[in-house]
Design an enzyme around this catalytic site. Structure first.
Site, PDB file in Angstrom:
ATOM      1  N   ASP A  79       0.843  -1.212   0.000  1.00 25.80           N
ATOM      2  CA  ASP A  79       0.000   0.000   0.000  1.00 25.80           C
ATOM      3  C   ASP A  79       0.874   1.257   0.000  1.00 25.80           C
ATOM      4  OD1 ASP A  79       0.853  -0.184   2.625  1.00 25.80           O
ATOM      5  OD2 ASP A  79      -1.138   0.077   3.518  1.00 25.80           O
ATOM      6  N   SER A  80       2.202   1.068  -0.009  1.00 21.72           N
ATOM      7  CA  SER A  80       3.112   2.192  -0.264  1.00 21.72           C
ATOM      8  C   SER A  80       2.811   2.828  -1.622  1.00 21.72           C
ATOM      9  CB  SER A  80       4.575   1.719  -0.224  1.00 21.72           C
ATOM     10  OG  SER A  80       4.771   0.611  -1.066  1.00 21.72           O
ATOM     11  N   ASP A  82      -1.043  -6.153  -0.210  1.00 23.93           N
ATOM     12  CA  ASP A  82      -1.253  -5.497   1.086  1.00 23.93           C
ATOM     13  C   ASP A  82      -2.731  -5.221   1.332  1.00 23.93           C
ATOM     14  OD1 ASP A  82       0.654  -4.931   2.989  1.00 23.93           O
ATOM     15  OD2 ASP A  82       1.354  -3.091   2.021  1.00 23.93           O
ATOM     16  N   LYS A 116      -0.955  -9.401   2.955  1.00 19.97           N
ATOM     17  CA  LYS A 116      -0.167  -8.904   4.093  1.00 19.97           C
ATOM     18  C   LYS A 116      -1.024  -7.941   4.889  1.00 19.97           C
ATOM     19  CE  LYS A 116       3.481  -5.837   3.711  1.00 19.97           C
ATOM     20  NZ  LYS A 116       3.019  -4.698   4.517  1.00 19.97           N
ATOM     21  N   GLU A 148      -0.912  -5.380   8.632  1.00 23.05           N
ATOM     22  CA  GLU A 148      -0.062  -4.805   9.673  1.00 23.05           C
ATOM     23  C   GLU A 148      -0.618  -5.098  11.061  1.00 23.05           C
ATOM     24  OE1 GLU A 148       0.667  -0.637   8.960  1.00 23.05           O
ATOM     25  OE2 GLU A 148       1.297  -1.011   6.896  1.00 23.05           O
ATOM     26  N   GLU A 182       9.827  -3.994  10.010  1.00 27.01           N
ATOM     27  CA  GLU A 182      10.213  -2.701   9.423  1.00 27.01           C
ATOM     28  C   GLU A 182      10.797  -1.772  10.482  1.00 27.01           C
ATOM     29  OE1 GLU A 182       7.429  -0.854   6.771  1.00 27.01           O
ATOM     30  OE2 GLU A 182       8.693   0.912   6.514  1.00 27.01           O
TER      31      GLU A 182
HETATM   32  O1  KIV Z   1       3.617  -1.068   1.569  1.00 25.37           O
HETATM   33  C1  KIV Z   1       4.784  -1.457   1.464  1.00 25.37           C
HETATM   34  O2  KIV Z   1       5.444  -1.263   0.445  1.00 25.37           O
HETATM   35  C2  KIV Z   1       5.365  -2.177   2.580  1.00 25.37           C
HETATM   36  C3  KIV Z   1       6.845  -2.404   2.551  1.00 25.37           C
HETATM   37  C4  KIV Z   1       7.541  -1.140   2.830  1.00 25.37           C
HETATM   38  C5  KIV Z   1       7.252  -3.496   3.450  1.00 25.37           C
HETATM   39  O3  KIV Z   1       4.680  -2.529   3.480  1.00 25.37           O
END
Ligand code: KIV
Length: 282
Positions: free
Chosen positions: A45-46, A84, A114, A116, A183
């Site tokens: 989600d970056s 994510d 993924k 968090e 992280e």
């Molecule tokens: O969203 C993302 O790109 C991430 C990485 C920085 C691990 O969670």
């Protein structure tokens, strides 16, 4: 090359082989990463920051994640693709988390999801993995909580904080995650967690002892501006190469030197007589 799966990735950890992961958000780049032998691709989600220009990841929606995830998944013959779960797509309830993880698998056709958090998302991880969906957990500096942390800050520095990160790692393993992203966690703590866990640790700003490493691809390509976190290594300066190419294009278009004859459809033109007739008629 053969498809990376939860089984082959676990075997790599067992053999002490390091695992590579990069973020990716589009089909063309994912094809290159897949061909280069990257083991895991994270559609993170970056993308809210790297692709959409937000200050953080909070505004990203399920629909957007699915759209980007689908493009990457279509490109990957070998890499294990993880998508994510965006902010507030799993925190509300276990049912919400399960439903959204299921949507991501069905609609983006990725290999895993993924999310968090540590102990506080134990039940969500348990429910998602029970449905046969591989889960990567993400602890330490969790960007969706940047407002609670007061910024993107290293976690696990003091003794209480270090204990919390270790306990979170043990909890997500017990809940069923097959890997955990660490992280911005101090190096020795990350090494201890890697030693304590059977599942794969994926480091980003967590030192070299983790089983795997991940970076945001624009950062490692030198394509994300001048200020990058301390843990980023620039493996190329693609940003400068792109800027130079854009400037050359701009110059040549304005000078009339692009396109050249060899870059134009000359042979398929009608006869000069016919074009002269068209000129007179219109
Ligand atoms: O969203 C993302 O790109 C991430 C990485 C920085 C691990 O969670």
């Amino acid at each position: 090359m053969k498809k990376n799966t939860v089984v082959t990735l676990a075997a790599m950890k067992a053999r002490g082989e390091k695992i590579s992961q990069l973020t990716c958000y589009d089909y063309s780049t994912a094809r290159l990463m897949d061909a280069a032998g990257i083991n895991m691709i994270l559609v993170g989600d970056s993308l809210g920051m790297t692709m959409q220009g937000y200050q953080d990841t909070l505004p990203v929606t399920m629909e957007e994640m699915i759209m980007y995830g689908r493009s990457v998944a279509r490109a990957c013959e070998n890499a294990f693709v993880v998508l994510d779960m965006p902010f507030m797509s799993y925190q509300i309830s276990v049912d919400q988390a399960l439903e959204n993880a299921g949507r991501m698998m069905k609609e983006a056709y990725v290999n895993g999801v993924k999310l968090e958090g540590g102990k506080e998302v134990y039940a969500q991880i348990q429910a998602i993995t029970s449905a046969g969906i591989p889960v990567v957990s993400h602890i330490g500096m969790t960007p969706q909580s940047c407002n609670a942390f007061g910024g993107f800050k290293v976690q696990g520095k003091g003794e209480d904080s270090a204990r919390r990160v270790l306990e979170d790692a043990l909890a997500v393993q017990e809940a069923g995650a097959f890997a955990v992203t660490l992280e911005c966690v101090p190096q020795k703590l990350a090494a201890l967690i890697t030693k304590k866990l059977d599942i794969i640790t994926i480091g980003i700003g967590a030192g070299s002892c983790c089983d795997a490493q991940v970076l945001v691809y624009q950062d490692m390509l030198g394509a994300s501006g001048d200020s990058v976190p301390k843990f980023v290594r620039r493996f190329a300066n693609i940003g400068q190469i792109m800027k130079d190419a854009f400037s050359s294009y701009d110059r040549e278009v304005k000078a009339g030197t692009f396109p050249a004859v060899e870059e134009s459809y000359v042979k398929s033109d009608c006869s000069d007589e016919f074009l002269a007739q068209l000129d007179r008629e219109y």
